[in-house]
Design a protein around this motif. Sequence first.
Motif, short mmCIF file in Angstrom:
data_model
loop_
_atom_site.label_atom_id
_atom_site.label_comp_id
_atom_site.label_asym_id
_atom_site.label_seq_id
_atom_site.Cartn_x
_atom_site.Cartn_y
_atom_site.Cartn_z
N GLY A 93 -45.69 -3.68 25.34
CA GLY A 93 -44.28 -3.32 25.16
C GLY A 93 -43.41 -4.40 24.55
O GLY A 93 -42.18 -4.26 24.51
N LEU A 94 -44.00 -5.49 24.07
CA LEU A 94 -43.19 -6.63 23.62
C LEU A 94 -42.45 -6.37 22.30
O LEU A 94 -41.40 -6.96 22.06
CB LEU A 94 -44.06 -7.88 23.48
CG LEU A 94 -43.29 -9.20 23.37
CD1 LEU A 94 -42.50 -9.48 24.63
CD2 LEU A 94 -44.23 -10.37 23.07
N ILE A 95 -42.99 -5.50 21.43
CA ILE A 95 -42.33 -5.27 20.13
C ILE A 95 -40.93 -4.68 20.32
O ILE A 95 -39.94 -5.27 19.87
CB ILE A 95 -43.21 -4.39 19.21
CG1 ILE A 95 -44.51 -5.13 18.84
CG2 ILE A 95 -42.45 -3.94 17.96
CD1 ILE A 95 -44.38 -6.25 17.86
N PRO A 96 -40.77 -3.56 21.01
CA PRO A 96 -39.40 -3.06 21.20
C PRO A 96 -38.55 -3.98 22.08
O PRO A 96 -37.34 -4.09 21.88
CB PRO A 96 -39.60 -1.69 21.86
CG PRO A 96 -41.01 -1.64 22.32
CD PRO A 96 -41.78 -2.62 21.50
N ALA A 97 -39.21 -4.67 23.02
CA ALA A 97 -38.43 -5.49 23.96
C ALA A 97 -37.90 -6.77 23.31
O ALA A 97 -36.82 -7.22 23.62
CB ALA A 97 -39.30 -5.85 25.17
N LYS A 98 -38.66 -7.33 22.38
CA LYS A 98 -38.28 -8.65 21.88
C LYS A 98 -38.32 -8.77 20.36
O LYS A 98 -37.52 -9.52 19.78
CB LYS A 98 -39.21 -9.70 22.51
CG LYS A 98 -38.80 -11.14 22.27
CD LYS A 98 -39.68 -12.10 23.06
CE LYS A 98 -39.35 -13.56 22.72
NZ LYS A 98 -40.31 -14.47 23.37
N TYR A 99 -39.27 -8.07 19.72
CA TYR A 99 -39.46 -8.28 18.28
C TYR A 99 -39.42 -6.97 17.48
O TYR A 99 -40.40 -6.65 16.79
CB TYR A 99 -40.82 -8.95 18.01
CG TYR A 99 -40.99 -10.30 18.64
CD1 TYR A 99 -40.22 -11.39 18.22
CD2 TYR A 99 -41.94 -10.51 19.64
CE1 TYR A 99 -40.40 -12.65 18.79
CE2 TYR A 99 -42.12 -11.76 20.21
CZ TYR A 99 -41.35 -12.83 19.78
OH TYR A 99 -41.52 -14.06 20.34
N PRO A 100 -38.33 -6.23 17.52
CA PRO A 100 -38.32 -4.98 16.75
C PRO A 100 -38.57 -5.20 15.26
O PRO A 100 -39.12 -4.33 14.59
CB PRO A 100 -36.92 -4.40 17.02
CG PRO A 100 -36.12 -5.52 17.60
CD PRO A 100 -37.09 -6.43 18.27
#
Lengths: 814, 71
Positions: A93-100
Amino acid sequence: MADLKKILAGEGENYILPFLWLRDQSEEVLRTEMEKIAGCGIRAVCLESRPHPDFGGPGWWHDFDIVLDEAKKRGMKIWILDDAHFPTGQANGLIPAKYPERARKYAMMQYTDCVGPVVCASLDISLMMTKQFTWMDFGKPSNKPLIDKQELISVTAARLIEGDVIDSEILDLTDKVKDGWLIWDIPEGVWRICISFTTYDFGSNNEYINYVDQASVAALIEAVYEPHYDHYGDEFGKTIAGFFSDEPGFYNVGGYQPGNAIGRRKMPLPWGDELETLMERKNPGWKQKFPYLWLDGSDRGVVLENRYRYMDLVSQMYSKNFSCQLGEWCSAHGVEYIGHVIEDFDEHSRLGMGSGHYFRAMKGQHMAGIDDIGGQIIPGNPYGMRHGVTSDSQGQFYHFALAKMGASAAAVDPAKQGRLMCEAYGAYGWNFGVKSMKWLTDFLLFQGVNYLVPHAFSMADYPDMDCPPHFYARGNHPQYPYFAELMKYTNRMCNLLNGGRNVPQVALLYPGEHDWMNECMKLQAPAQQLIQRQIDFEIIPLDVFDDREYYGVQMEDGILTVNGRTMKAIVVPQTSYIEAKEAAVLREAREARVPVIFVNSIPEEIIGSSEEKLEGVHVAALFDLADFIHGLGIYDLKVEGKAENLLTYHYSREQEIYCFFNTDLSKTVDVEATIPVPGDMAEYDALDNCLYPAVCRDGKVKVKLAPYESKILLVGNLDGFVKEPAPADVNTCAGAEEPDFTVWDISKGWNVSKAAAVQYPDFPEAEQMDTLIPISAVSPEFSGVMRYEKTVSLPGISQCIFRPEYVYGRRNCM
Amino acid sequence: MYVNGISAGKKLTPSYRWDISKLCREGDNTILVEVANTPARDARKAFSPFGPEREVMEPAGMFGTIELLIK
């Protein structure tokens, strides 16, 4: 020799790392499960987080601590499945949370057809870079990607010839776009205006990592790899062995529908900034020719060359930025990187769930990897269509290409040290018992698998209907003790079949590049012909010829050598087109007197070169391929007569190892085989872990195997290991014709009782059955252990063999 | 398979034949065979993509003509 000594002493290494599904189980259940895994002689686990409610959170570390404690206590290793859920790529889930801004990116082309002449025609290019709203979209929520941004690659126009075929003369109209509008004087005739652009929309799972982008993949490292290192860095390279990627692939289209070949399916394509830079450098004029990735053209050669260039670069980008980046991180942190991609449905050289090129996808891994799940390889049924949970596919690929492809990746890449991992047994259903698992294991072992990932140990309440079988099932699997025996057998066999090399006779060219250009012959067609005639082969990707020093490639005096494997011919699966690089390699092979055998026909055209010619090559019909190869004097093991269901495997290390396996479920194999190397010969019983003298006359051995039976011969220096005397062959089919016995019928009057696995070995009082019938006839819903007891009064005897007619539903070898 | 309480070995696959010469003695001998099937019959209760089992299931246990070959 040292290894054989250790194996026979029961001190061999571990080659099995089953999935252990962590979930919300109690500590007691977790510790018991680790004990039961260890009870199978297995000394590693691969932790899968899918059912866990708190991957990467405190609950995860709590459970991980318990696994680590048990592992250290039991001398076990831990592997970590590298994401919250398969396929690897959501980076927890890190892409939407931190690195869109690192979200998955695509290239897309949309077009409109028009009929000229029209002066000052205008087209809304901004609109043409958005999704068409269709009747199917009414009433559905509109899902926007993480980044709603499109960038124009090109606007081109070409005369439309027919269908989706455009003329090779392409007009570049990109400069005519102003403020989002194309203004163009359309000449007379029918035209197709193509708008090519980059986007974060159109494709699937935009919120997952972009496999072809270095920074995007780094988010996976940050989300999963580094937190594990932060918690357990001291154990890396000790108890913690490495990470496992499960089913990564492009997923530019969602789901598991096959047929994602470039140009043959209209779809958004994987894209990234580095890929765009390379396209500019390696394929000048790419922007104008971009529509050929979706459309056909009057100049077929240009179309195919463009598809080839794109697939070549996108698969290199996957290799470099995903597989190799993860592999390099693992190397730098003292652990190994393994896993498998989706090879199914012939997608191993395609987009979608594929990863573009199997061998490139494996590049960064320390072992090659494959998986066999959900009834893909079925004992005795190689040809039937598989109607899987997601889509249909042919059994032929799984039986004849899958394991050989993995084994070849393990063989040709020195970094893999000849190691092929296979995830197996998963999602076959509870009906898939140890008998079938043993068949499958032998089938995989004798095609080159030498690390096994049994799927799975689940600690859910029984019965866990999520992708069974589960091997212990909280004490409910009646065959767990037999599974344990199978695992001990498998560890011994894997130990024996590691550290050396297989002995291929011919090279089979990997046809991934053919598939980029056209519908071509699949790997499995020639592979089946070779396997069924006991001709071992390596599947060789063209890439090995690009880095000859690394791959140890030589071609001279009629021999192609790759990483120490010597091959006496190159077989090329049928294709209408080959690319210039392949043509050059095949010319060089012929100059080095390595026979080049095209299956069925010679290609019509060489793409990207007008210089190369295919002269002096052989053509063999598919069904004559094995005879043709034998006709060139190419042999290893010689089998008298044809035995299509006899799978053989020659593995060379301190001893020469020859494996024979009858894959048929109804017919006995009965042939004579000539072993081409001299030396002492012994037969290895890997179930009992004993070595016995083998019967061999003038280098010839009798191979008589009933269904399910296998035979392993060791040739070479065996001093001191062979047990005398050999047991009579009565335990196998070969002894079935043993004369001079008196037959006693003891069918009547058995005391029979039954117990579920959790009750075993406490049986209720036995009942006498005068005539034995299947327990399932009286208790159709019973699973467990059935006990049969009887007292027999015997005279003085020298030999006694027990022989029941039926155990389960197949008549025994009588 | 056990003869007189001593294991004659496990078999995972056909052929299901055991040489029990060394475990037999003159006079009475107890022959004991245990057969374990899969959980497929018992696990039929739950509905999911993996159950109830839609495949053909094998019969459970040992049956037919049971023989000793002696000399």
